[in-house]
Design a protein around this motif. Structure first.
Motif, mmCIF file in Angstrom:
data_model
loop_
_atom_site.group_PDB
_atom_site.id
_atom_site.type_symbol
_atom_site.label_atom_id
_atom_site.label_comp_id
_atom_site.label_asym_id
_atom_site.label_seq_id
_atom_site.Cartn_x
_atom_site.Cartn_y
_atom_site.Cartn_z
ATOM 1 N N SER A 1 0.714 -1.172 0.215
ATOM 2 C CA SER A 1 0.019 -0.122 0.006
ATOM 3 C C SER A 1 0.677 1.333 -0.038
ATOM 4 O O SER A 1 1.719 1.513 0.919
ATOM 5 N N ALA A 2 0.684 2.009 -1.127
ATOM 6 C CA ALA A 2 1.452 3.418 -1.166
ATOM 7 C C ALA A 2 0.901 4.109 -2.527
ATOM 8 O O ALA A 2 -0.066 3.604 -3.045
ATOM 9 N N VAL A 3 1.672 5.233 -2.796
ATOM 10 C CA VAL A 3 1.655 5.872 -3.957
ATOM 11 C C VAL A 3 2.455 5.516 -4.972
ATOM 12 O O VAL A 3 3.782 5.460 -4.617
ATOM 13 N N TYR A 4 2.130 4.912 -6.199
ATOM 14 C CA TYR A 4 3.253 4.530 -7.132
ATOM 15 C C TYR A 4 3.388 5.727 -8.216
ATOM 16 O O TYR A 4 2.348 5.945 -8.763
ATOM 17 N N PHE A 5 4.449 6.019 -8.674
ATOM 18 C CA PHE A 5 4.903 6.902 -9.508
ATOM 19 C C PHE A 5 5.562 6.384 -10.762
ATOM 20 O O PHE A 5 6.729 5.534 -10.477
ATOM 21 N N CYS A 6 5.394 6.909 -11.961
ATOM 22 C CA CYS A 6 6.261 6.461 -12.898
ATOM 23 C C CYS A 6 7.064 7.534 -13.233
ATOM 24 O O CYS A 6 6.816 8.666 -12.963
ATOM 25 N N ALA A 7 8.341 7.546 -13.724
ATOM 26 C CA ALA A 7 9.157 8.554 -14.174
ATOM 27 C C ALA A 7 9.886 8.271 -15.494
ATOM 28 O O ALA A 7 10.200 7.099 -15.656
ATOM 29 N N GLU A 8 9.988 9.236 -16.420
ATOM 30 C CA GLU A 8 10.894 9.001 -17.523
ATOM 31 C C GLU A 8 11.875 10.087 -17.691
ATOM 32 O O GLU A 8 11.877 11.212 -16.911
ATOM 33 N N THR A 9 12.829 9.688 -18.497
ATOM 34 C CA THR A 9 13.951 10.730 -18.588
ATOM 35 C C THR A 9 13.721 11.340 -20.142
ATOM 36 O O THR A 9 13.710 10.634 -21.176
ATOM 37 N N PRO A 10 13.912 12.465 -20.251
ATOM 38 C CA PRO A 10 13.770 13.488 -21.544
ATOM 39 C C PRO A 10 14.436 12.904 -22.419
ATOM 40 O O PRO A 10 15.717 12.267 -22.020
#
Lengths: 116, 115
Positions: free
Chosen positions: A85-94
């Motif tokens: 249980s948590a908040v999940y973030f995706c991240a990308e590299t420009p």
């Protein structure tokens, strides 16, 4: 879907079920993607990453799928546990960073709630 | 497992005052970053730092912000004259290299509250 202000998309699953968290990324030329988990009061914690020359990568209980055609990233968690249980973030590299990370562009996050 | 540590965990400051947020990156890491997260919103990049100079900064990182690595272990973010809208969580991150196989590792953040 998209979140505005304080309202995060929420995924509620039963303990033991599989979870799928989705992310639409912004730049078709981005070449590196990361999933982070953020528990309440903590910083983002690295889960798994994938480069654009792959479409799937597996870790321990987690799998990341990348669909470059539709700029879509997903995180699959097998046998979800209350500790997930948590908040999940995706991240990308420009794309202008070539083979380097550079700064990360984060998505808006999905809150995963696991019911025991 | 080595981790990024940040102090203080919570900083309350009057508007217009200067504030310094401190970070100790993972010891063998060479690249350092600051991000911020306004309550309920996504994490936003502020600045990256390598070899004692800024590598890149975002539009948020205006003249009120500065970063410094005063010694071999600390990495600081200074906000010279704080504004109400600077209230946020500030995260420090570090990575060994910039290569794609060395992800950025984050600290647990400093909650900055501007009154």
């Amino acid at each position: 879907g998209e979140s505005v202000g304080l309202h995060l998309p929420t995924l509620s699953v039963q303990e033991g079920d599989n979870s799928i968290i989705n992310c639409a990324y912004s730049n078709s030329a981005s070449d590196y993607f990361i999933w982070y988990k953020q528990e309440s009061g903590k910083g983002p914690q690295f889960i798994i990453d994938i480069r654009s020359n792959m479409d799937k990568r597996q870790g321990q209980r987690v799998t990341v799928l990348l669909n470059k055609t539709v700029k879509h990233l997903s995180l699959q968690i097998a046998a979800t546990q209350p500790g997930d249980s948590a908040v999940y973030f995706c991240a990308e590299t420009p794309p202008n960073y070539g083979g380097s990370q550079g700064n990360l562009i984060f998505g808006k996050g999905t809150k995963l709630s696991v019911k025991p | 497992e080595p981790e990024v540590t940040q102090t203080p965990s919570h900083q309350v400051t009057q508007m217009g005052q200067e504030v310094i947020l401190r970070c100790v990156p993972i010891s063998n890491h060479l690249y350092f970053y600051w991000y911020r997260q306004i309550l309920g919103q996504k994490v936003e990049f502020l600045v990256s730092f390598y070899n004692n100079e800024i590598s890149e900064k975002s539009e948020i990182f205006d003249d009120q912000f500065s970063v410094e690595r005063p010694d071999g272990s600390n990495f600081t973010l200074k906000i010279r004259s704080t504004k109400l809208e600077d209230s946020a969580m500030y995260f420090c991150a570090s990575s060994f290299t910039e290569s794609l196989n060395q992800p950025q590792h984050f600290g647990d953040g400093t909650r900055l509250s501007i009154l």
